[in-house]
Scaffold this motif. Structure first.
Motif, mmCIF file in Angstrom:
data_model
loop_
_atom_site.group_PDB
_atom_site.id
_atom_site.type_symbol
_atom_site.label_atom_id
_atom_site.label_comp_id
_atom_site.label_asym_id
_atom_site.label_seq_id
_atom_site.Cartn_x
_atom_site.Cartn_y
_atom_site.Cartn_z
ATOM 1 N N GLU A 27 0.829 -1.207 0.000
ATOM 2 C CA GLU A 27 0.000 0.000 0.000
ATOM 3 C C GLU A 27 0.863 1.257 0.000
ATOM 4 O O GLU A 27 0.582 2.228 -0.721
ATOM 5 N N LEU B 82 2.455 1.726 -3.464
ATOM 6 C CA LEU B 82 1.457 2.128 -4.457
ATOM 7 C C LEU B 82 1.059 3.585 -4.270
ATOM 8 O O LEU B 82 0.836 4.310 -5.247
ATOM 9 N N GLU B 83 0.994 4.036 -3.027
ATOM 10 C CA GLU B 83 0.725 5.452 -2.765
ATOM 11 C C GLU B 83 1.859 6.317 -3.316
ATOM 12 O O GLU B 83 1.625 7.379 -3.893
ATOM 13 N N GLY C 7 1.469 6.686 -6.978
ATOM 14 C CA GLY C 7 0.468 7.695 -7.298
ATOM 15 C C GLY C 7 1.009 9.107 -7.165
ATOM 16 O O GLY C 7 0.759 9.973 -8.015
ATOM 17 N N GLN D 16 -12.531 4.730 -9.694
ATOM 18 C CA GLN D 16 -12.257 3.298 -9.757
ATOM 19 C C GLN D 16 -13.117 2.628 -10.840
ATOM 20 O O GLN D 16 -12.608 1.848 -11.651
ATOM 21 N N GLN E 292 -3.421 2.163 -10.232
ATOM 22 C CA GLN E 292 -2.984 3.370 -9.519
ATOM 23 C C GLN E 292 -2.578 4.464 -10.495
ATOM 24 O O GLN E 292 -2.961 5.634 -10.351
ATOM 25 N N THR F 4 -4.780 7.978 -11.026
ATOM 26 C CA THR F 4 -4.104 9.253 -10.783
ATOM 27 C C THR F 4 -4.109 10.105 -12.037
ATOM 28 O O THR F 4 -4.342 11.324 -11.980
#
Length: 424
Positions: free
Chosen positions: A107, A110-111, A114, A279, A373, A377
Motif C-alpha cells: 500500500e 502504491l501510494e 500515485g 475506480q 494506480q 491518478t
C-alpha cells in the motif's frame, strides 16, 4: 483416455496471416461463428486450441492443467517479456519469483507511485502550456517512463528519458507485429537489457548503492527458490518487467482521455472527486478498450474438457478481448458504461484485461494494482488539475486489426493550462 474431439476446426493449412490481419477480432469472430468457447486452428505451423469466456478463463488458469514454459514464442520473449522472465516460469520457481514482484505492491509503495505520477503530470502539463498542441500518445510515455524509473529506484539524471520511453513503447509495439516494427522492438529490448544489466553489475560490485527496498535493489539481490542470485541478465530482464508495464499504461491512459472526451458525463463525475467513480471509470477503460488480445499456455498432461481431449504440449490461447466483451458476463458489452462496476463482485475470471486467475498464487499479472494506480491518478489529473481543449480536426478512431492499438491521431490536445485552484 480416448483421443477424440468434436470441436469446430478452422479449415486451412495455417491462419497466422488472418490473425495478423484481424487482430483482436480473430478469436472472438470464430467463437461467434462456431457458437462455441472452444475451437481448433493452426497458427505458426502448429495446431492451436482457442478458448474463451468465464469457464475458459477458469480452465486456463488451472495450474494442474497448464504450464507457461514454452508457451511464449521466442519472438515475443525477445521483444516484449525477455527470456527466462516470470512469464515463462511454473510451479515453485514462478511462485517464488512472483513474491518478488508482489513485494513491490505494498500500500505504501502504491501510494508513492500515485504521488510520483501526479508530480510528473504537473511537470509535463506546465511544458504543454507553452506549446501549440500536445499529442498524448507521444507525451505520456515520457511521463510514465520518468515515473517508472523514479519508483523503481533507477537513477534518471544521466538518462535521456525521451529515447528511453520510445524504446519501451517499441517493445510493446512489437507484439502482434511483423517486419520492421517487430525488429525495432527487438533492438530496443537488446539495448535496454544491456544497459540495465550494466546497472546490476555496478550494484553487485558495490560501485552503486540503490535505494533499499526499491525494485532495482530487490532485483539486484534477489535469490531464487534455490537460494541463488539471479544471473545479471535475468535480473535486468525482470527489472524491465517492472518498468515496461508502467510505460505501457500509456495505451490505457490515452483511451481513458478519449472516453472522458466522448462521455463527458463521466468527466463531470470524476471532477466531483468521488473515489468510487474514478475506480469504476478506470475498470471500464480496462474492460472496454483493446489492450491484450489473448494469452498462451501449454497443456501439462492430457485431459478432457467439454468433450475435447487436450493433448500434452498443445498450445492453448485464451481470448482476452472477447471475454472482456462476452454478453454472458457483461450487459451490452460494446457500450462504455462504468456503472456496471458499482456493485461488481470482483470476479477473477471475467475482467481479464491483463490476464485472470488468483493474484497471490496464480499467473494473474502482479502489476495490475500498479496499472490501476497510474490510471486513476492520471484520470484525476486530467479532470481536476488540467484544462485543455480537444480539437475536432483529428482521427479518434482505432483499428482492432492492429495489436496493440490506439487512437489514430494519438489524441491531440490544445490550450493546456493548470487549474489555479489546485490544492496539493
Amino acid at each position: 483416455m480416448s483421443k477424440h474431439s468434436d470441436i469446430p476446426k478452422e479449415e486451412g493449412l495455417d491462419h497466422s496471416l488472418a490473425l495478423i490481419q484481424e487482430g483482436y477480432e480473430y478469436i472472438p469472430s470464430r467463437r461467434s461463428k462456431f457458437k462455441t468457447d472452444l475451437f481448433e486452428t493452426r497458427l505458426l505451423g502448429q495446431k492451436v486450441v482457442c478458448i474463451g469466456g468465464q469457464e475458459g478463463a477458469e480452465l486456463f488458469y488451472d495450474n494442474d492443467k497448464f504450464e507457461r514454459k514454452g508457451a511464449v514464442p521466442k519472438r515475443i520473449q525477445k521483444s516484449l517479456f525477455g527470456e527466462n522472465a516470470i512469464h515463462t516460469l511454473d510451479g515453485e520457481a514462478h511462485e517464488h519469483r512472483k513474491l518478488l514482484f508482489m513485494s513491490l505492491m505494498t500500500e505504501e509503495r502504491l501510494e508513492q507511485l500515485g504521488e510520483l505520477t501526479r508530480e510528473e503530470w504537473r511537470l509535463a502539463a506546465a511544458e504543454w502550456a507553452k506549446m501549440d498542441k500536445a499529442v498524448l500518445f507521444d507525451e505520456v510515455p515520457q511521463i510514465l517512463c520518468r515515473v517508472a524509473c523514479r519508483w523503481a529506484g533507477v537513477p534518471i539524471d544521466a538518462i535521456e528519458v525521451k529515447p528511453l520511453a520510445r524504446d519501451f513503447i517499441a517493445m510493446v509495439e512489437a507484439f502482434g507485429a511483423v517486419g520492421s516494427r517487430h525488429q525495432k522492438g527487438r533492438k530496443a529490448r537488446k539495448k535496454m537489457e544491456d544497459y540495465f544489466e550494466g546497472l546490476i553489475v555496478e550494484i553487485r560490485h558495490r560501485r552503486m548503492e540503490p535505494i533499499e527496498g526499491s525494485a532495482l535493489h530487490k532485483m539486484a539481490w534477489h535469490r531464487d527458490h534455490k537460494e541463488k542470485h539471479l544471473d545479471e541478465h535475468t535480473a535486468a530482464v525482470e527489472l524491465l518487467n517492472v518498468l515496461r508495464p508502467i510505460v505501457a499504461v500509456t495505451y490505457l491512459v490515452t483511451f481513458g482521455a478519449l472516453a472522458l472526451f466522448q462521455h463527458n458525463v463521466w468527466k463531470e463525475k470524476l471532477q466531483d472527486g468521488d473515489e468510487e467513480s474514478v475506480q469504476m471509470f478506470a475498470q471500464e477503460v480496462r474492460r472496454f478498450y483493446p489492450f491484450a488480445p489473448f494469452l498462451g499456455a501449454k497443456v501439462k498432461n492430457d485431459f478432457e474438457w467439454k468433450g475435447h481431449t487436450f493433448e500434452k504440449g498443445q498450445l492453448v490461447l485464451l481470448d482476452v478481448y472477447g471475454t472482456n466483451h462476452d454478453n454472458r458476463l457483461w450487459e451490452e458489452p460494446y457500450v462504455f458504461n462504468p456503472e456496471r462496476f458499482r456493485n461488481w463482485n470482483g470476479g477473477i475470471f471475467d475482467l481479464i484485461p491483463q490476464g485472470g486467475g488468483d493474484e497471490a498464487t496464480g499467473h494473474r499479472c502482479p502489476g495490475e494494482m500498479a496499472t490501476l494506480q497510474v490510471m486513476k491518478t492520471s484520470f484525476s489529473f486530467l479532470t481536476n488539475e488540467m484544462i485543455y481543449n480537444v480539437p475536432m480536426e483529428q482521427d479518434l478512431s482505432y483499428s482492432l486489426s492492429r495489436m496493440p492499438t490506439y487512437p489514430e491521431s494519438g489524441f491531440v490536445i490544445q490550450g493546456v493550462s493548470i487549474k489555479s485552484q489546485t490544492t496539493v
